[in-house]
Design an enzyme around this catalytic site. Structure first.
Site, mmCIF file in Angstrom:
data_model
loop_
_atom_site.group_PDB
_atom_site.id
_atom_site.type_symbol
_atom_site.label_atom_id
_atom_site.label_comp_id
_atom_site.label_asym_id
_atom_site.label_seq_id
_atom_site.Cartn_x
_atom_site.Cartn_y
_atom_site.Cartn_z
ATOM 1 N N ARG A 1 -15.308 75.510 5.210
ATOM 2 C CA ARG A 1 -14.368 76.501 5.931
ATOM 3 C C ARG A 1 -14.934 77.672 6.417
ATOM 4 N NH1 ARG A 1 -9.339 74.499 3.838
ATOM 5 N NH2 ARG A 1 -9.024 74.174 1.761
ATOM 6 N N ASP B 1 -1.913 66.335 12.248
ATOM 7 C CA ASP B 1 -2.649 65.240 11.861
ATOM 8 C C ASP B 1 -1.503 63.958 11.875
ATOM 9 O OD1 ASP B 1 -4.695 62.989 11.935
ATOM 10 O OD2 ASP B 1 -5.193 63.602 9.650
#
Ligand code: IMP
Ligand code: MG
Length: 199
Positions: free
Chosen positions: A184, A122
Site C-alpha cells: 500500500r 473492478d
C-alpha cells in the site's frame, strides 16, 4: 447538480521498468507518481467546481482509499467532512471472498451530499454495496469517485461519477492498493509479477 468529469486517461498495457528500490516482486510501473499527482489535481478541480462551497461528506472506503483520499481532499477548499466505511471483499490476495461491512460511518448523513471515494472499481460489488449501505441513512445525494477503473471485469452495472484512470485488467498495487495487505505504501501504481498471483 451536474457533474464535471474531465476525460479519464486510458492507461495502455505497456509497463515501464520498475522504479529504483521497487520490491523485486514488481513486474513494472503502470502509473508514475507525477501522473498520479497531475490527475488528482484535475479530479480535485472537477469536484471543487461541482460542489463549490456546499456541504459535503466524503466517505472513504477502507483501507485502499487512504493515500488517494488524503491527496484528493487537500485539493478541495469547501467545508467538507471526512468519514470512513470499512468494506472487505478480497479476503486474501486477489481472490474475491464474501463481502462484509467491517466499519460503519459515524456521521449523520441524512439529507446531506455524500461522495464515496474508493481505490478501484473492478467487478463493482464493493461500490454497489457501500452505496446501498449509505443510502439507508437517506442522504440527499450520493456520488462516487474512484482512482482506478477496470472495465473488463465488471459484473454489476455501476459507474463512478469521477474516475482517475481507466486501466487494463492487471492486478495493481501501490498508492493504497494492496496484495494480501502489502504494497500500500508504494508511491506509484505498479503491477505484480505473475508468479505471485494465483493462476
Ligand atoms: P470490486 O468489488 O470487484 O469492484 O472490487 C473493488 C475492491 O477490490 C477494491 O476496493 C480493492 O480493494 C479490490 N481490488 C480490485 N482490483 C484490485 C487490484 O487490481 N489490486 C488491488 N485491489 C483490487
Ligand atoms: Mg484490497
Amino acid at each position: 447538480m451536474t457533474t464535471t468529469q474531465t476525460e479519464s486517461p486510458r492507461v495502455s498495457l505497456d509497463l515501464s521498468p520498475p522504479p529504483p528500490n521497487a520490491p523485486e516482486s514488481l513486474k513494472g510501473l503502470l502509473i508514475s507518481e507525477s501522473s498520479l499527482s497531475d490527475r488528482i489535481q484535475q479530479l480535485g478541480q472537477d469536484i471543487q467546481q461541482d460542489y463549490q462551497n456546499e456541504d459535503l461528506v466524503v466517505v472513504g472506503v477502507l483501507s485502499g482509499t487512504i493515500i488517494f483520499l488524503a491527496d484528493l481532499v487537500r485539493q478541495l477548499s469547501g467545508p467538507i467532512e471526512v468519514d470512513f466505511i470499512g468494506a472487505s471483499s478480497y479476503r486474501d490476495g486477489t481472490t474475491s471472498g464474501d463481502f462484509e461491512i467491517t466499519r460503519s460511518t459515524k456521521t449523520d448523513l441524512k439529507g446531506r451530499r455524500v461522495l464515496i471515494v474508493d481505490d478501484i472499481l473492478d467487478a463493482g460489488h464493493t461500490l454497489t454495496r457501500v452505496h446501498e449501505q449509505l443510502a439507508q441513512q437517506e442522504p440527499k445525494e450520493i456520488r462516487s469517485c474512484v482512482l482506478l477503473e477496470k472495465t473488463a471485469r465488471r459484473q454489476v452495472q455501476i459507474e463512478a461519477d469521477y474516475v482517475g484512470f481507466k486501466i487494463p485488467d492487471y492486478f495493481v498495487v501501490g498508492y493504497g492498493l494492496d496484495f494480501a495487505e502489502r504494497y500500500r505504501n508504494l508511491p506509484y501504481v505498479g503491477v505484480l509479477d505473475d508468479s505471485l498471483l494465483a493462476p
